[in-house]
Design a protein around this motif. Structure first.
Motif, PDB file in Angstrom:
ATOM      1  N   ALA A 143       0.909  -1.211   0.032  1.00  0.00           N
ATOM      2  CA  ALA A 143       0.194  -0.128   0.006  1.00  0.00           C
ATOM      3  C   ALA A 143       0.907   1.213   0.001  1.00  0.00           C
ATOM      4  O   ALA A 143       0.394   2.210  -0.415  1.00  0.00           O
ATOM      5  N   GLY A 144       2.090   1.177   0.564  1.00  0.00           N
ATOM      6  CA  GLY A 144       2.879   2.311   0.556  1.00  0.00           C
ATOM      7  C   GLY A 144       3.538   2.627  -0.733  1.00  0.00           C
ATOM      8  O   GLY A 144       3.642   3.552  -1.082  1.00  0.00           O
ATOM      9  N   TYR A 145       3.884   1.500  -1.275  1.00  0.00           N
ATOM     10  CA  TYR A 145       4.455   1.656  -2.733  1.00  0.00           C
ATOM     11  C   TYR A 145       3.142   2.610  -3.638  1.00  0.00           C
ATOM     12  O   TYR A 145       3.590   3.139  -4.414  1.00  0.00           O
ATOM     13  N   LYS A 146       2.044   1.969  -3.552  1.00  0.00           N
ATOM     14  CA  LYS A 146       0.972   2.425  -4.364  1.00  0.00           C
ATOM     15  C   LYS A 146       0.853   3.937  -3.975  1.00  0.00           C
ATOM     16  O   LYS A 146       0.691   4.555  -4.956  1.00  0.00           O
ATOM     17  N   GLN A 147       0.879   4.110  -2.605  1.00  0.00           N
ATOM     18  CA  GLN A 147       0.672   5.610  -2.384  1.00  0.00           C
ATOM     19  C   GLN A 147       1.709   6.472  -3.062  1.00  0.00           C
ATOM     20  O   GLN A 147       1.416   7.615  -3.585  1.00  0.00           O
ATOM     21  N   LEU A 148       2.994   5.967  -3.002  1.00  0.00           N
ATOM     22  CA  LEU A 148       4.018   6.714  -3.512  1.00  0.00           C
ATOM     23  C   LEU A 148       3.693   7.003  -4.945  1.00  0.00           C
ATOM     24  O   LEU A 148       4.255   8.088  -5.626  1.00  0.00           O
ATOM     25  N   MET A 149       3.606   5.995  -5.753  1.00  0.00           N
ATOM     26  CA  MET A 149       3.093   6.170  -7.284  1.00  0.00           C
ATOM     27  C   MET A 149       1.911   6.927  -7.546  1.00  0.00           C
ATOM     28  O   MET A 149       1.856   7.712  -8.385  1.00  0.00           O
ATOM     29  N   GLU A 150       0.848   6.594  -6.722  1.00  0.00           N
ATOM     30  CA  GLU A 150      -0.344   7.496  -7.059  1.00  0.00           C
ATOM     31  C   GLU A 150      -0.550   8.996  -6.652  1.00  0.00           C
ATOM     32  O   GLU A 150      -0.844   9.686  -7.373  1.00  0.00           O
ATOM     33  N   LYS A 151      -0.150   9.392  -5.472  1.00  0.00           N
ATOM     34  CA  LYS A 151       0.087  10.642  -5.032  1.00  0.00           C
ATOM     35  C   LYS A 151       1.208  11.426  -5.462  1.00  0.00           C
ATOM     36  O   LYS A 151       1.011  12.564  -5.751  1.00  0.00           O
ATOM     37  N   PHE A 152       2.274  10.821  -5.855  1.00  0.00           N
ATOM     38  CA  PHE A 152       3.564  11.547  -6.315  1.00  0.00           C
ATOM     39  C   PHE A 152       4.063  11.324  -7.624  1.00  0.00           C
ATOM     40  O   PHE A 152       5.155  11.921  -7.916  1.00  0.00           O
ATOM     41  N   GLY A 153       3.512  10.443  -8.362  1.00  0.00           N
ATOM     42  CA  GLY A 153       3.876  10.117  -9.553  1.00  0.00           C
ATOM     43  C   GLY A 153       5.179   9.545  -9.707  1.00  0.00           C
ATOM     44  O   GLY A 153       5.882   9.259 -10.844  1.00  0.00           O
ATOM     45  N   HIS A 154       5.522   8.679  -8.740  1.00  0.00           N
ATOM     46  CA  HIS A 154       6.775   7.946  -8.837  1.00  0.00           C
ATOM     47  C   HIS A 154       6.639   6.739  -9.494  1.00  0.00           C
ATOM     48  O   HIS A 154       5.543   6.186  -9.523  1.00  0.00           O
ATOM     49  N   THR A 155       7.546   6.319 -10.396  1.00  0.00           N
ATOM     50  CA  THR A 155       7.510   5.003 -11.189  1.00  0.00           C
ATOM     51  C   THR A 155       8.028   4.012 -10.469  1.00  0.00           C
ATOM     52  O   THR A 155       8.715   4.087  -9.424  1.00  0.00           O
ATOM     53  N   GLN A 156       8.002   2.595 -10.998  1.00  0.00           N
ATOM     54  CA  GLN A 156       8.329   1.585 -10.000  1.00  0.00           C
ATOM     55  C   GLN A 156      10.068   1.564 -10.165  1.00  0.00           C
ATOM     56  O   GLN A 156      10.539   1.136  -9.197  1.00  0.00           O
ATOM     57  N   GLU A 157      10.550   2.208 -11.240  1.00  0.00           N
ATOM     58  CA  GLU A 157      11.873   1.988 -11.357  1.00  0.00           C
ATOM     59  C   GLU A 157      12.596   3.229 -10.336  1.00  0.00           C
ATOM     60  O   GLU A 157      13.490   2.807  -9.782  1.00  0.00           O
ATOM     61  N   ARG A 158      11.993   4.233 -10.244  1.00  0.00           N
ATOM     62  CA  ARG A 158      12.432   5.509  -9.257  1.00  0.00           C
ATOM     63  C   ARG A 158      12.458   4.721  -7.827  1.00  0.00           C
ATOM     64  O   ARG A 158      13.252   5.057  -7.082  1.00  0.00           O
ATOM     65  N   LEU A 159      11.350   4.190  -7.524  1.00  0.00           N
ATOM     66  CA  LEU A 159      11.038   3.461  -6.368  1.00  0.00           C
ATOM     67  C   LEU A 159      12.104   2.539  -6.063  1.00  0.00           C
ATOM     68  O   LEU A 159      12.894   2.316  -4.958  1.00  0.00           O
ATOM     69  N   ALA A 160      12.231   1.462  -6.984  1.00  0.00           N
ATOM     70  CA  ALA A 160      13.367   0.262  -6.923  1.00  0.00           C
ATOM     71  C   ALA A 160      14.631   1.111  -6.514  1.00  0.00           C
ATOM     72  O   ALA A 160      15.432   0.532  -5.742  1.00  0.00           O
TER      73      ALA A 160
END
Length: 302
Positions: A143-160
């Motif tokens: 859920a934390g990963y999902k929030q970072l992507m949906e709220k702040f536009g981060h991609t999976q690559e940037r998160l990784a």
């Protein structure tokens, strides 16, 4: 005491925000050297963030951390900003758990790092801090990963890249959120492992299969076989009936076994000696990880 907030330039990326947040541990001892605080602040001048996404703080964990703080102090400084509601106070950006435990330890002041974060960045850092918790369950992590992507536009690559994980790890973690709500609840409560849940993602009968897996304490490999058979239209094999020589268990005992199996996530057998008040409980584990979990739970009992 003069206030000297540390200014930060605009446009800092996710990796820069990550640099401020150290993973929390029960002992408040990080694997890296603690950052030098900007200043010490009276604890009554520090207030929590009212929009903190984490709402539950386990009392037992706080007590453990409080005992460590009494012995060693607060090793990692809290990250704070000047409170938008009271310019004479500081609002916690990261470290509310340490602040709560320090109150229990009756500390008078705390080390802080002062940052000039806006409301959006405060929420972003709070989510990052929660993701880094060692005891975070896989559902909250996803859920934390999902929030970072949906709220702040981060991609999976940037998160990784920022979190030091592979892109496939992030993707597989977020896929868990596609499971039915009842299966997600089993996963969050620890009755199912991440391995069990991944095997169920592709099944059209995840809820029904999850109930069998929990009640029977099935291993991940057995779960994979069960899912495969269900996909082929086969019914799951029923447990073998108990030997008649051992005596047929009554409905209450069977119900108790089911409840205990669901609670610990492993197969539990209750063997009561007829005519006495004696018996034994047998917990069956299918892997060393499950054995470690049994030991952890038993060791936690005071």
């Amino acid at each position: 005491m003069d206030r000297k907030p540390t200014k930060r330039g605009l446009g800092r990326g996710l990796s820069a925000l990550m640099a401020d947040v150290q993973p929390e541990t029960t002992s408040d001892a990080a694997t890296t050297a603690p950052r030098r605080p900007d200043m010490m602040v009276p604890i009554e001048k520090i207030e929590p963030n009212p929009d903190q996404p984490r709402r539950r703080f386990e009392t037992e964990d706080l007590e453990d951390l409080s005992r460590s703080i009494k012995e060693k102090g607060v090793i990692q400084p809290l990250i704070v900003r000047v409170s938008p509601r009271d310019s004479l106070k500081y609002e916690i950006v990261a470290g509310e758990r340490r602040w709560r435990a320090s109150q229990m330890a009756q500390l008078h002041e705390l080390p802080v790092l002062i940052r000039d974060f806006d409301d959006t960045e405060v929420l972003e850092v709070a989510i990052i801090e929660n993701i880094q918790r060692a005891d975070l369950n896989p559902v909250d992590e996803a859920a934390g990963y999902k929030q970072l992507m949906e709220k702040f536009g981060h991609t999976q690559e940037r998160l990784a890249e920022a979190l030091g994980k592979s892109r496939s790890y992030i993707a597989n973690s977020m896929r868990l959120l596609q499971l039915p709500e009842d299966v997600i609840e089993h996963l969050a409560d620890g009755r199912l492992t991440t391995g069990h849940a991944r095997a169920l993602i592709t099944s059209d009968h995840a809820s029904e299969l999850a109930k069998q897996i929990v009640s029977r304490g099935m291993s991940v490999r057995d779960t994979e076989r069960l899912v495969k058979k269900a996909a082929q239209g086969e019914t799951a094999p029923k447990p073998r009936a108990a030997s008649k020589s051992a005596g047929e268990k009554d409905a209450d005992t069977k119900a108790l076994e089911g409840d205990l199996s669901a609670a610990v996530g492993m197969k539990v057998s209750v063997e009561h000696k007829d005519g006495t008040e004696q018996g034994k409980i047998v917990i069956s584990y299918n892997s060393l990880d499950q054995l470690d979990e049994i030991c952890r739970r038993l060791s936690a009992v005071e």
